[in-house]
Design a protein around this motif. Structure first.
Motif, short mmCIF file in Angstrom:
data_model
loop_
_atom_site.label_atom_id
_atom_site.label_comp_id
_atom_site.label_asym_id
_atom_site.label_seq_id
_atom_site.Cartn_x
_atom_site.Cartn_y
_atom_site.Cartn_z
N LEU A 271 -10.46 17.54 -40.17
CA LEU A 271 -10.20 17.98 -41.53
C LEU A 271 -10.68 19.42 -41.72
CD1 LEU A 271 -11.53 14.84 -43.48
CD2 LEU A 271 -9.23 15.24 -42.54
N LEU A 272 -9.77 20.29 -42.13
CA LEU A 272 -10.14 21.65 -42.52
C LEU A 272 -9.97 21.76 -44.03
CD1 LEU A 272 -9.80 24.97 -40.88
CD2 LEU A 272 -8.68 24.78 -43.10
N THR A 273 -11.06 22.04 -44.73
CA THR A 273 -11.08 21.95 -46.19
C THR A 273 -11.29 23.29 -46.88
OG1 THR A 273 -13.45 21.45 -46.07
CG2 THR A 273 -11.93 19.58 -46.13
N SER A 274 -11.23 24.38 -46.13
CA SER A 274 -11.67 25.69 -46.62
C SER A 274 -10.84 26.21 -47.79
CB SER A 274 -11.60 26.71 -45.50
OG SER A 274 -12.45 26.37 -44.44
N ASN A 275 -11.50 27.07 -48.58
CA ASN A 275 -10.81 27.82 -49.63
C ASN A 275 -10.25 29.14 -49.10
OD1 ASN A 275 -11.51 25.89 -51.59
ND2 ASN A 275 -13.50 26.87 -51.91
N ALA A 276 -10.80 29.61 -48.00
CA ALA A 276 -10.31 30.85 -47.38
C ALA A 276 -10.71 30.85 -45.92
CB ALA A 276 -10.88 32.08 -48.08
N GLU A 277 -9.84 31.37 -45.08
CA GLU A 277 -10.10 31.52 -43.66
C GLU A 277 -9.46 32.84 -43.21
OE1 GLU A 277 -11.68 29.81 -41.30
OE2 GLU A 277 -12.21 27.97 -42.37
N GLY A 278 -9.77 33.25 -42.01
CA GLY A 278 -9.03 34.32 -41.38
C GLY A 278 -8.10 33.69 -40.38
N PHE A 279 -8.71 33.03 -39.43
CA PHE A 279 -8.03 32.20 -38.44
C PHE A 279 -9.01 31.09 -38.10
CE2 PHE A 279 -6.85 30.77 -34.26
CZ PHE A 279 -5.47 30.84 -34.24
N PRO A 280 -8.68 29.83 -38.39
CA PRO A 280 -9.65 28.74 -38.25
C PRO A 280 -9.87 28.32 -36.80
CG PRO A 280 -7.56 27.91 -39.09
CD PRO A 280 -7.42 29.39 -39.01
N ASN A 281 -10.92 28.87 -36.19
CA ASN A 281 -11.21 28.58 -34.79
C ASN A 281 -11.45 27.09 -34.54
OD1 ASN A 281 -11.25 31.33 -33.85
ND2 ASN A 281 -13.18 31.57 -34.93
N ALA A 282 -12.28 26.48 -35.39
CA ALA A 282 -12.63 25.08 -35.17
C ALA A 282 -11.39 24.19 -35.22
CB ALA A 282 -13.66 24.63 -36.21
N MET A 283 -10.47 24.50 -36.10
CA MET A 283 -9.22 23.74 -36.19
C MET A 283 -8.44 23.84 -34.89
SD MET A 283 -6.13 24.39 -38.91
CE MET A 283 -4.41 24.01 -38.52
N MET A 284 -8.37 25.04 -34.31
CA MET A 284 -7.63 25.22 -33.06
C MET A 284 -8.33 24.49 -31.91
SD MET A 284 -4.87 26.78 -33.61
CE MET A 284 -4.53 26.61 -31.87
N GLU A 285 -9.66 24.50 -31.89
CA GLU A 285 -10.39 23.82 -30.83
C GLU A 285 -10.20 22.31 -30.93
OE1 GLU A 285 -14.37 25.26 -31.14
OE2 GLU A 285 -13.78 27.32 -30.63
N ALA A 286 -10.11 21.79 -32.15
CA ALA A 286 -9.82 20.38 -32.34
C ALA A 286 -8.43 20.04 -31.82
CB ALA A 286 -9.95 20.01 -33.82
N MET A 287 -7.47 20.88 -32.12
CA MET A 287 -6.11 20.64 -31.65
C MET A 287 -6.03 20.70 -30.12
SD MET A 287 -4.03 22.77 -34.60
CE MET A 287 -2.37 22.28 -34.12
N ALA A 288 -6.85 21.55 -29.52
CA ALA A 288 -6.82 21.69 -28.05
C ALA A 288 -7.22 20.40 -27.34
CB ALA A 288 -7.75 22.83 -27.63
N VAL A 289 -8.04 19.57 -27.99
CA VAL A 289 -8.42 18.29 -27.39
C VAL A 289 -7.59 17.14 -27.95
CG1 VAL A 289 -10.75 19.06 -26.84
CG2 VAL A 289 -10.33 17.93 -29.03
N GLY A 290 -6.47 17.47 -28.60
CA GLY A 290 -5.53 16.45 -29.04
C GLY A 290 -5.83 15.81 -30.36
#
Length: 390
Positions: A271-290
């Motif tokens: 879950l990414l719940t942010s009000n603002a990001e630049g580029f969400p690193n943690a989201m991409m790392e989560a996707m990398a492990v499926g």
């Protein structure tokens, strides 16, 4: 014929205490330093912190300044360092380091390349010093030789809201070290995790809006738990919210853990719940492990990554997960229920494919080219060496 000297590059960042920008910075230093014949890197850390989350490669010169978070001290100490080292180019990460590098290089002829990690307008929308910060950026960023934005949304904001000429902006998405992440994911997790569980990760501050994940869990038709990875000043308030919703035994505040990837790989949904990001690193790392993701449509990054737009709808499914309207706990709950269900494996496979598009090699080579191009463009403009005064 003697070989040309390597480019002397000064890399500047606030500190390496922790965070996505610091992780990317460390990755770039590690990767670019593998070819010292091209670029000779010196790292300047503006704040001399006692603890650091990331380690730079052995042999990289490190200048530890002691600005204690002050902008004026950051500028003056960076200026002294620039005069002593006389770099051919600088690369800086994060707003304070960016401003310090730009101002410190004025009159030297050396180009400043800066990396903007957040959606500047959204990030500085509120706060006691928000107006002054926006004014400072508007009076410095347009003079940088090149600005590297982490998403197209960040780039558009710099152009429209801060008067940066479009030819000075390029977009380089954050690199995702898929192989390294998967190696870490294969290790034993710090605690038990199941496919029914949800994970969110980040500093516990207002901008990350972790409360949205807790409220959505209360509405989702699922029996899984929520694992919160991160620390911050809102920890007590978030615990109280979970208790008030009857979720005290279903929300686990795990704090900062050394290997979050082992937890991510065994969970069911991110879950990414942010009000603002630049580029969400943690989201991409989560996707990398499926891990399928449910992400808010915040400025900037999630919509670009998931390759979908809301177009007025409360939610939409994209490449590897779902995009939901900001602060809409009902929409997030519906998508959590969907992504943890029978279609999970389909979204998981799509998440892996999407993460593969953000390779380390591509990002590193584009950063290398940006530094080389900036130095070449400014070659011949450098003033005669001035004496260094102690």
């Amino acid at each position: 014929m003697p070989s040309p000297s390597p480019l002397r590059a000064l890399f500047v960042i606030n500190s390496l205490v922790g965070g996505g920008a610091e992780r990317v910075f460390t990755t770039l230093v590690e990767q670019l330093s593998r070819r010292p014949e091209d670029i000779a890197i010196t790292v300047a850390l503006l704040d001399n912190e006692a603890e650091e989350a990331y380690r730079l490669p052995a042999g990289i010169p490190i200048e530890r300044l002691n600005t204690r978070g002050g902008l004026l001290r950051s500028i003056t100490q960076t200026r002294k360092l620039v005069r002593r080292l006389r770099p051919d180019v600088t690369l800086s990460f994060l707003t304070r380091a960016n401003v310090a590098a730009i101002v410190a290089l004025r009159g030297t002829g050396a180009p400043a390349v800066i990396s903007e990690r957040v959606n500047t307008t959204a990030h500085l929308r509120t706060g006691r010093l928000a107006f002054l910060s926006r004014l400072l950026i508007r009076n410095t960023y347009p003079t940088a030789r090149q600005i590297i934005a982490v998403s197209q949304g960040v780039a558009s904001t710099l152009e429209s809201d801060f008067d940066v000429e479009p030819q000075r902006i390029s977009v380089i998405y954050n690199p995702v070290d898929v192989d390294g992440i998967r190696d870490l994911a294969a290790r034993d997790p710090a605690f038990a995790v199941t496919r029914a569980d949800f994970v969110t990760m980040g500093r516990l501050v207002d901008n990350k809006n972790t409360a949205l994940a807790i409220r959505a869990l209360a509405q989702a038709r699922t029996g899984g738990n929520l694992i919160v990875l991160g620390e911050g000043p809102l920890r007590e308030d978030l615990g109280a919210l979970a208790a008030s919703l009857g979720l005290a035994d279903r929300v686990r505040f795990a704090g900062f853990i050394a290997n979050p990837h082992a937890v991510l790989a065994r969970a069911g949904c991110y879950l990414l719940t942010s009000n603002a990001e630049g580029f969400p690193n943690a989201m991409m790392e989560a996707m990398a492990v499926g891990l399928p993701v449910v992400a808010t449509d915040c400025p900037s990054g999630p919509a670009e990554i998931l390759q979908v737009e809301l177009d007025g709808a409360p939610h939409a499914f994209g490449a590897g997960g779902a995009l939901v309207a900001m602060d809409d706990d009902a929409a997030m709950a519906r998508c959590m229920t969907e992504l943890i269900g029978p279609r999970r494996e389909t979204f998981s496979a799509a998440a892996v494919r999407r993460a593969a598009a953000f390779s380390v090699e591509s990002a590193v080579e584009r950063f290398r080219a940006a530094l080389m191009d900036a130095a070449r463009a400014d070659a011949g403009l450098r003033p005669a060496a001035e004496p260094v005064r102690s």
